[in-house]
Design a protein around this motif. Structure first.
Motif, PDB file in Angstrom:
ATOM      1  N   LEU A 186       0.842  -1.189   0.000  1.00 17.55           N
ATOM      2  CA  LEU A 186       0.000   0.000   0.000  1.00 17.55           C
ATOM      3  C   LEU A 186       0.879   1.241   0.000  1.00 17.55           C
ATOM      4  O   LEU A 186       2.044   1.200   0.397  1.00 17.55           O
ATOM      5  CB  LEU A 186      -0.920   0.022   1.220  1.00 17.55           C
ATOM      6  CG  LEU A 186      -2.004  -1.060   1.320  1.00 17.55           C
ATOM      7  CD1 LEU A 186      -2.839  -0.827   2.575  1.00 17.55           C
ATOM      8  CD2 LEU A 186      -2.887  -1.082   0.084  1.00 17.55           C
ATOM      9  N   THR A 187       0.304   2.356  -0.403  1.00 17.04           N
ATOM     10  CA  THR A 187       1.055   3.609  -0.369  1.00 17.04           C
ATOM     11  C   THR A 187       1.257   4.067   1.070  1.00 17.04           C
ATOM     12  O   THR A 187       0.585   3.596   1.996  1.00 17.04           O
ATOM     13  CB  THR A 187       0.329   4.716  -1.147  1.00 17.04           C
ATOM     14  OG1 THR A 187      -0.902   5.020  -0.474  1.00 17.04           O
ATOM     15  CG2 THR A 187       0.059   4.304  -2.572  1.00 17.04           C
ATOM     16  N   VAL A 188       2.167   4.989   1.228  1.00 10.96           N
ATOM     17  CA  VAL A 188       2.409   5.597   2.539  1.00 10.96           C
ATOM     18  C   VAL A 188       1.117   6.223   3.055  1.00 10.96           C
ATOM     19  O   VAL A 188       0.742   6.049   4.223  1.00 10.96           O
ATOM     20  CB  VAL A 188       3.525   6.652   2.425  1.00 10.96           C
ATOM     21  CG1 VAL A 188       3.642   7.484   3.702  1.00 10.96           C
ATOM     22  CG2 VAL A 188       4.862   5.976   2.103  1.00 10.96           C
ATOM     23  N   LEU A 189       0.401   6.929   2.181  1.00 12.74           N
ATOM     24  CA  LEU A 189      -0.861   7.564   2.570  1.00 12.74           C
ATOM     25  C   LEU A 189      -1.885   6.535   3.013  1.00 12.74           C
ATOM     26  O   LEU A 189      -2.542   6.697   4.055  1.00 12.74           O
ATOM     27  CB  LEU A 189      -1.407   8.378   1.397  1.00 12.74           C
ATOM     28  CG  LEU A 189      -2.760   9.075   1.620  1.00 12.74           C
ATOM     29  CD1 LEU A 189      -2.654  10.136   2.710  1.00 12.74           C
ATOM     30  CD2 LEU A 189      -3.270   9.692   0.323  1.00 12.74           C
ATOM     31  N   ASP A 190      -2.031   5.460   2.247  1.00 12.03           N
ATOM     32  CA  ASP A 190      -3.045   4.449   2.575  1.00 12.03           C
ATOM     33  C   ASP A 190      -2.716   3.718   3.869  1.00 12.03           C
ATOM     34  O   ASP A 190      -3.627   3.282   4.582  1.00 12.03           O
ATOM     35  CB  ASP A 190      -3.200   3.457   1.422  1.00 12.03           C
ATOM     36  CG  ASP A 190      -3.976   4.041   0.256  1.00 12.03           C
ATOM     37  OD1 ASP A 190      -4.676   5.044   0.459  1.00 12.03           O
ATOM     38  OD2 ASP A 190      -3.867   3.494  -0.867  1.00 12.03           O
ATOM     39  N   ASN A 191      -1.425   3.561   4.191  1.00  9.65           N
ATOM     40  CA  ASN A 191      -1.066   2.949   5.467  1.00  9.65           C
ATOM     41  C   ASN A 191      -1.607   3.755   6.635  1.00  9.65           C
ATOM     42  O   ASN A 191      -2.111   3.195   7.613  1.00  9.65           O
ATOM     43  CB  ASN A 191       0.457   2.815   5.585  1.00  9.65           C
ATOM     44  CG  ASN A 191       0.963   1.456   5.173  1.00  9.65           C
ATOM     45  OD1 ASN A 191       1.052   0.534   5.973  1.00  9.65           O
ATOM     46  ND2 ASN A 191       1.283   1.312   3.889  1.00  9.65           N
ATOM     47  N   VAL A 192      -1.519   5.074   6.539  1.00 14.96           N
ATOM     48  CA  VAL A 192      -2.040   5.919   7.616  1.00 14.96           C
ATOM     49  C   VAL A 192      -3.563   5.908   7.619  1.00 14.96           C
ATOM     50  O   VAL A 192      -4.197   5.870   8.675  1.00 14.96           O
ATOM     51  CB  VAL A 192      -1.506   7.363   7.486  1.00 14.96           C
ATOM     52  CG1 VAL A 192      -2.116   8.264   8.565  1.00 14.96           C
ATOM     53  CG2 VAL A 192       0.011   7.374   7.602  1.00 14.96           C
ATOM     54  N   LYS A 193      -4.163   5.880   6.434  1.00 18.66           N
ATOM     55  CA  LYS A 193      -5.625   5.857   6.357  1.00 18.66           C
ATOM     56  C   LYS A 193      -6.204   4.594   6.990  1.00 18.66           C
ATOM     57  O   LYS A 193      -7.313   4.622   7.540  1.00 18.66           O
ATOM     58  CB  LYS A 193      -6.077   5.977   4.902  1.00 18.66           C
ATOM     59  CG  LYS A 193      -5.906   7.389   4.346  1.00 18.66           C
ATOM     60  CD  LYS A 193      -6.139   7.447   2.849  1.00 18.66           C
ATOM     61  CE  LYS A 193      -7.572   7.176   2.483  1.00 18.66           C
ATOM     62  NZ  LYS A 193      -7.795   7.317   1.018  1.00 18.66           N
ATOM     63  N   VAL A 194      -5.450   3.496   6.940  1.00 21.96           N
ATOM     64  CA  VAL A 194      -5.894   2.266   7.610  1.00 21.96           C
ATOM     65  C   VAL A 194      -6.103   2.537   9.103  1.00 21.96           C
ATOM     66  O   VAL A 194      -7.039   2.017   9.725  1.00 21.96           O
ATOM     67  CB  VAL A 194      -4.870   1.132   7.396  1.00 21.96           C
ATOM     68  CG1 VAL A 194      -5.154  -0.036   8.338  1.00 21.96           C
ATOM     69  CG2 VAL A 194      -4.894   0.652   5.952  1.00 21.96           C
ATOM     70  N   GLY A 195      -5.227   3.363   9.673  1.00 27.51           N
ATOM     71  CA  GLY A 195      -5.338   3.676  11.095  1.00 27.51           C
ATOM     72  C   GLY A 195      -6.537   4.520  11.452  1.00 27.51           C
ATOM     73  O   GLY A 195      -6.896   4.635  12.633  1.00 27.51           O
ATOM     74  N   LEU A 196      -7.183   5.113  10.455  1.00 32.91           N
ATOM     75  CA  LEU A 196      -8.351   5.958  10.706  1.00 32.91           C
ATOM     76  C   LEU A 196      -9.648   5.157  10.738  1.00 32.91           C
ATOM     77  O   LEU A 196     -10.724   5.727  10.890  1.00 32.91           O
ATOM     78  CB  LEU A 196      -8.458   7.037   9.621  1.00 32.91           C
ATOM     79  CG  LEU A 196      -7.330   8.080   9.591  1.00 32.91           C
ATOM     80  CD1 LEU A 196      -7.409   8.898   8.309  1.00 32.91           C
ATOM     81  CD2 LEU A 196      -7.386   8.980  10.815  1.00 32.91           C
ATOM     82  N   HIS A 197      -9.560   3.834  10.604  1.00 27.94           N
ATOM     83  CA  HIS A 197     -10.757   3.018  10.440  1.00 27.94           C
ATOM     84  C   HIS A 197     -11.726   3.128  11.606  1.00 27.94           C
ATOM     85  O   HIS A 197     -12.932   2.985  11.438  1.00 27.94           O
ATOM     86  CB  HIS A 197     -10.356   1.547  10.262  1.00 27.94           C
ATOM     87  CG  HIS A 197      -9.871   0.898  11.521  1.00 27.94           C
ATOM     88  ND1 HIS A 197      -8.591   1.082  11.990  1.00 27.94           N
ATOM     89  CD2 HIS A 197     -10.501   0.100  12.431  1.00 27.94           C
ATOM     90  CE1 HIS A 197      -8.448   0.402  13.127  1.00 27.94           C
ATOM     91  NE2 HIS A 197      -9.576  -0.180  13.406  1.00 27.94           N
ATOM     92  N   ASN A 198     -11.200   3.376  12.813  1.00 26.09           N
ATOM     93  CA  ASN A 198     -12.094   3.404  13.976  1.00 26.09           C
ATOM     94  C   ASN A 198     -12.691   4.787  14.236  1.00 26.09           C
ATOM     95  O   ASN A 198     -13.360   4.996  15.228  1.00 26.09           O
ATOM     96  CB  ASN A 198     -11.367   2.906  15.229  1.00 26.09           C
ATOM     97  CG  ASN A 198     -10.223   3.807  15.653  1.00 26.09           C
ATOM     98  OD1 ASN A 198      -9.852   4.726  14.926  1.00 26.09           O
ATOM     99  ND2 ASN A 198      -9.667   3.543  16.825  1.00 26.09           N
ATOM    100  N   GLN A 199     -12.424   5.744  13.322  1.00 26.37           N
ATOM    101  CA  GLN A 199     -12.967   7.087  13.497  1.00 26.37           C
ATOM    102  C   GLN A 199     -13.904   7.486  12.369  1.00 26.37           C
ATOM    103  O   GLN A 199     -14.805   8.286  12.572  1.00 26.37           O
ATOM    104  CB  GLN A 199     -11.819   8.106  13.542  1.00 26.37           C
ATOM    105  CG  GLN A 199     -10.836   7.881  14.665  1.00 26.37           C
ATOM    106  CD  GLN A 199      -9.672   8.839  14.536  1.00 26.37           C
ATOM    107  OE1 GLN A 199      -9.839  10.038  14.609  1.00 26.37           O
ATOM    108  NE2 GLN A 199      -8.481   8.292  14.332  1.00 26.37           N
ATOM    109  N   VAL A 200     -13.673   6.967  11.171  1.00 28.63           N
ATOM    110  CA  VAL A 200     -14.475   7.352  10.003  1.00 28.63           C
ATOM    111  C   VAL A 200     -15.398   6.199   9.637  1.00 28.63           C
ATOM    112  O   VAL A 200     -14.945   5.100   9.333  1.00 28.63           O
ATOM    113  CB  VAL A 200     -13.567   7.707   8.811  1.00 28.63           C
ATOM    114  CG1 VAL A 200     -14.410   8.108   7.611  1.00 28.63           C
ATOM    115  CG2 VAL A 200     -12.604   8.824   9.195  1.00 28.63           C
ATOM    116  N   THR A 211      -5.134   6.273  14.938  1.00 29.20           N
ATOM    117  CA  THR A 211      -6.235   5.664  15.688  1.00 29.20           C
ATOM    118  C   THR A 211      -6.688   6.540  16.851  1.00 29.20           C
ATOM    119  O   THR A 211      -7.581   6.157  17.605  1.00 29.20           O
ATOM    120  CB  THR A 211      -5.846   4.267  16.223  1.00 29.20           C
ATOM    121  OG1 THR A 211      -4.816   4.404  17.215  1.00 29.20           O
ATOM    122  CG2 THR A 211      -5.370   3.360  15.104  1.00 29.20           C
ATOM    123  N   ASN A 212      -6.051   7.711  17.027  1.00 27.68           N
ATOM    124  CA  ASN A 212      -6.415   8.679  18.052  1.00 27.68           C
ATOM    125  C   ASN A 212      -6.266   8.104  19.469  1.00 27.68           C
ATOM    126  O   ASN A 212      -7.207   8.101  20.265  1.00 27.68           O
ATOM    127  CB  ASN A 212      -7.857   9.164  17.834  1.00 27.68           C
ATOM    128  CG  ASN A 212      -8.170  10.404  18.644  1.00 27.68           C
ATOM    129  OD1 ASN A 212      -7.279  11.222  18.923  1.00 27.68           O
ATOM    130  ND2 ASN A 212      -9.419  10.560  19.040  1.00 27.68           N
TER     131      ASN A 212
END
Length: 253
Positions: A93-107, A168-169
């Protein structure tokens, strides 16, 4: 009330008592170190705090809530995120998508919103991109956002893993040997970054690290483990000069 209160924590694997009677108290916004010789039980403690292992004794209280033995996803949602001793990125995955994976529990949006690509889906995606890029900029990774994670040099992969955890905050960030494999310049930069993250996000950080210069340069309080038990606790100076700690590291009596 402390952010994290661990009391009488322990775990046994068959007849082996890997960790026993561990007490920890981490305040909000504190930089805390967990150190000890190889095999002392440090990563086992992380695995209990994050639900990978279920303790056989003791309690883990996070911000007033008992999270002992809960599943990892539930503990993450409660406010604990971690990195690993061996980097675990989604390399394809891209660098951006790796971080977006971590947003799964907020969005969140309904399944059909994503399947049918409704307007609200694109709105959420733009929000996620904006949040992820903000995190990448903190770690000076924004210019590599479209690259595959596997293409990053080692030090930047370490930073990306921390950025993904922050996505993931969390209230408490666990870092398992974050400076491993880094050169002195990268290590110094990482120290500054961790302090900046603590101050900017107002989170506490618990880290495992073998680089004592790193630990003493960043941690406000330290617990030393040896054979799964607490050997000493205190400030960096107190731990550094503790005869029991010196003996454990240098092999004395």
């Amino acid at each position: 009330m402390a952010l994290l209160e661990v009391s009488n924590l322990g775990i046994a694997f068959g007849g082996l008592q890997a960790v026993s009677q561990l007490d920890l108290k981490i305040e909000k916004g504190q930089l805390y170190g967990l150190i000890g010789p190889n095999g002392a039980g440090k990563t086992t403690v992380f695995n209990m705090l994050t639900g990978v292992y279920k303790p056989t004794e003791g309690d883990i209280i996070l911000d007033g809530k008992n999270i002992t033995g809960l599943p990892p996803a539930t503990i993450n949602q409660a406010g604990i995120a971690r990195t690993f001793q061996n980097i675990r990125l989604f390399n394809d995955l891209t660098v951006l998508d790796n971080v977006k994976v971590g947003l799964h529990n907020q969005v969140r949006y309904p399944m059909w919103t994503g399947v049918l690509r409704l307007p609200s889906f694109y709105t959420k995606e733009r929000e996620m991109n904006k949040q992820a890029m903000k995190l990448l900029k903190i770690f000076d990774l924004d210019k590599e956002a479209k690259l595959k994670a596997s293409s990053l040099p080692y030090g930047k992969q370490r930073k990306l893993e921390i950025a993904r955890a922050l996505a993931t905050n969390p209230k408490l960030l666990l870092l398992d040997e974050p400076a491993a494999g880094m050169n002195p310049n990268e290590t110094a930069e990482l120290m500054n970054t961790i302090k900046f993250v603590r101050d900017t996000f107002g989170i506490a950080v618990l880290l495992i690290e073998h680089d004592m210069n790193f630990v003493m340069g960043i941690c406000e309080y330290i617990t030393v483990l040896n054979y799964g038990r607490e050997l000493a606790q205190g400030t960096g100076d107190a731990v550094r000069n503790n005869p029991k700690v010196i003996a454990a590291y240098l092999g004395g009596d």
